[in-house]
Scaffold this active site. Structure first.
Site, PDB file in Angstrom:
ATOM      1  N   GLY A 132       0.735  -1.112  -0.103  1.00 30.04           N
ATOM      2  CA  GLY A 132      -0.092  -0.238  -0.111  1.00 30.04           C
ATOM      3  C   GLY A 132       0.583   0.956   0.011  1.00 30.04           C
ATOM      4  O   GLY A 132       2.093   1.120  -0.543  1.00 30.04           O
ATOM      5  N   SER A 133       0.271   2.080   0.683  1.00 31.04           N
ATOM      6  CA  SER A 133       0.846   3.745   0.680  1.00 31.04           C
ATOM      7  C   SER A 133       2.328   4.121   0.523  1.00 31.04           C
ATOM      8  O   SER A 133       3.285   5.015   0.566  1.00 31.04           O
ATOM      9  CB  SER A 133      -0.091   4.726   2.055  1.00 31.04           C
ATOM     10  N   THR A 134       3.870   2.977   1.828  1.00 27.92           N
ATOM     11  CA  THR A 134       4.201   2.859   1.881  1.00 27.92           C
ATOM     12  C   THR A 134       5.475   3.107   0.865  1.00 27.92           C
ATOM     13  O   THR A 134       6.922   2.825   0.800  1.00 27.92           O
ATOM     14  CB  THR A 134       5.069   1.959   3.174  1.00 27.92           C
ATOM     15  N   TYR A 135       4.900   2.649  -0.583  1.00 33.38           N
ATOM     16  CA  TYR A 135       5.222   2.436  -1.615  1.00 33.38           C
ATOM     17  C   TYR A 135       5.378   3.369  -2.351  1.00 33.38           C
ATOM     18  O   TYR A 135       5.503   3.565  -3.272  1.00 33.38           O
ATOM     19  CB  TYR A 135       4.800   1.402  -2.288  1.00 33.38           C
TER      20      TYR A 135
END
Length: 430
Positions: free
Chosen positions: A160-163
């Site tokens: 998800g958003s850590t990418y």
């Protein structure tokens, strides 16, 4: 000793030795364990088994007519060689703090498992690595076999958003977006390749730093559109995704990053949001370490040195750069954005008074039976500190926490906060 002198008739007493782990469960998946013959079958025990084992010696003896051994010294013999000592980069106190805090959050959030890793972004040294539930290597038969798995390297998940660091680093480095450029985030709903992409909140006009701070999906997709598929794929590879980190442990998963030729119309959007990709916790840690150290993807290190039984250092591991990902300037702009995430954005629960912290939250729906689940999530947070001279990178991941803790900012970020706060209070060298 008395037992041997006065032993009852028929009782056979044999001296035996066995491997003993004085710290019990601590770093158990990393250390691994041995079988009944003291042969290492997982973790460091397995990889360095032949060095730890040593070599048995032998001696040729002459027997007298009465069957007694005669003490003749001129017959061939070979002295035994003791095994070596393998010294890890793991810091025992960091490891204990990480395990305690993961354990506490696992109970609170009722997650299936919790994972964490702490590493030095300047050297690639792993200072703590844990998966909870774990096991006691003194009694490996107790508990479930899956608890023996070092999920930090064996399990992949959609982050998800850590990418989202990937498209943003690419956009800054390729100069496809400027810092003050405003993107219309379409009030939370955007048509991309014939599909409606929904944001977690209705955002209007945002600049790139604001897109990161608020973790706007629509904003990130619009940044990815300025890049195109090949750039997004290239920077994903450059940051180490879709390949082994080359850590010296068995069972490492390379993650999943499909070739661009296998992407669909919507893949550009999905990959930029951390879907359609599989990463390991270690890969995430090394990618953020590349931001923290000014642009270098390093090889993770777990062995500090190997010392022979006589105290001589026979092997010492040095920091190793795999590649340069981007310039110091690019990574410093990225760091500033990640500081905003923790100061005023989704990662506010990771903040520590008086310490500049950079980080990013991630909340990913799990992909189950061909579709994304609305009930099962991965909650994760990756951060580093102090942001102006990073010494520690921390990755925290909760697998399927109950709703409420499923947001990266609520489930994983507070664990980062508690772990790092305890380390700062204990260790003056940071």
């Amino acid at each position: 000793e008395n037992l041997l002198l006065n032993k009852p008739h028929g009782l056979i007493v044999e001296r035996d030795s066995r491997r003993y782990y004085p710290h019990g469960n601590l770093a158990s998946q990393t250390l691994g364990f041995v079988d009944l013959d003291d042969k290492g079958i997982s973790g460091i025990e397995q990889i360095y088994n032949r060095y730890l084992n040593g070599a048995p010696g032998w001696v040729v003896r002459q027997m007298s007519g009465r069957g007694n051994s005669m003490l003749k010294t001129n017959l061939p013999q070979k002295p035994p060689v003791d095994g070596v000592n393998v010294q890890l980069t793991i810091d025992l106190e960091y490891q204990a703090i990480l395990e305690e805090e993961l354990e506490a959050q696992l109970e609170k959030s009722a997650a299936i498992s919790a994972m964490g890793i702490i590493l030095n972004p300047q050297t690639g040294a792993i200072l703590a690595m844990a998966t909870i539930p774990d096991f006691d290597p003194n009694y490996p038969g107790r508990g479930e076999i899956s608890w023996q798995r070092n999920k930090i390297i064996t399990d992949q998940f959609e982050p998800g958003s850590t990418y989202k660091i990937v498209p943003v680093i690419a956009a800054i480095d390729q100069n496809t977006v400027s810092m003050w450029q405003e993107f219309n985030c379409e009030n939370g709903s955007y048509m991309f390749a014939g599909r409606t992409i929904r944001d977690w909140e209705d955002f209007g006009l945002l600049t790139m730093p604001q897109i990161m701070e608020n973790s706007s999906n629509v904003g990130i997709i619009k940044i990815a559109e300025t890049l195109g598929q090949n750039n997004l794929y290239r920077y994903s590879r450059d940051l180490g995704f879709g390949m082994h980190t080359q850590i010296k442990l068995a069972g490492e998963h390379p993650g999943t990053l499909r070739q661009v030729t296998e992407w669909s119309d919507i893949s550009l959007a999905q990959v930029s949001l951390g879907h359609e990709v599989g990463v390991t916790a270690l890969q995430l840690g090394m990618a953020y370490a590349a931001i923290a150290n000014g642009g270098f993807l390093l090889k993770p290190r777990l062995v500090k040195q190997i010392v022979s039984s006589t105290g001589k250092t026979v092997y010492q591991e040095q920091p190793e750069v795999i590649r340069k990902v981007a310039s110091k300037e690019v990574m410093s702009m990225m760091t500033d954005m990640l500081c905003r995430v923790v100061d005023t954005g989704t990662g506010i629960k990771a903040a520590i008074n008086g310490w500049p912290i950079a980080g990013k939250t991630g909340t990913a729906q799990k992909f189950i039976d061909g579709q994304y689940s609305n009930k099962k999530f991965i909650s994760n947070f990756v951060g580093f500190l102090p942001a102006d001279n990073p010494q520690l990178v921390g990755v925290i991941i909760l697998d399927e926490p109950k709703i409420g803790y499923h947001w990266g900012g609520h489930g994983a970020a507070p664990v980062f906060h508690r772990v790092m706060e305890r380390i700062i209070n204990m260790d003056d060298s940071i």
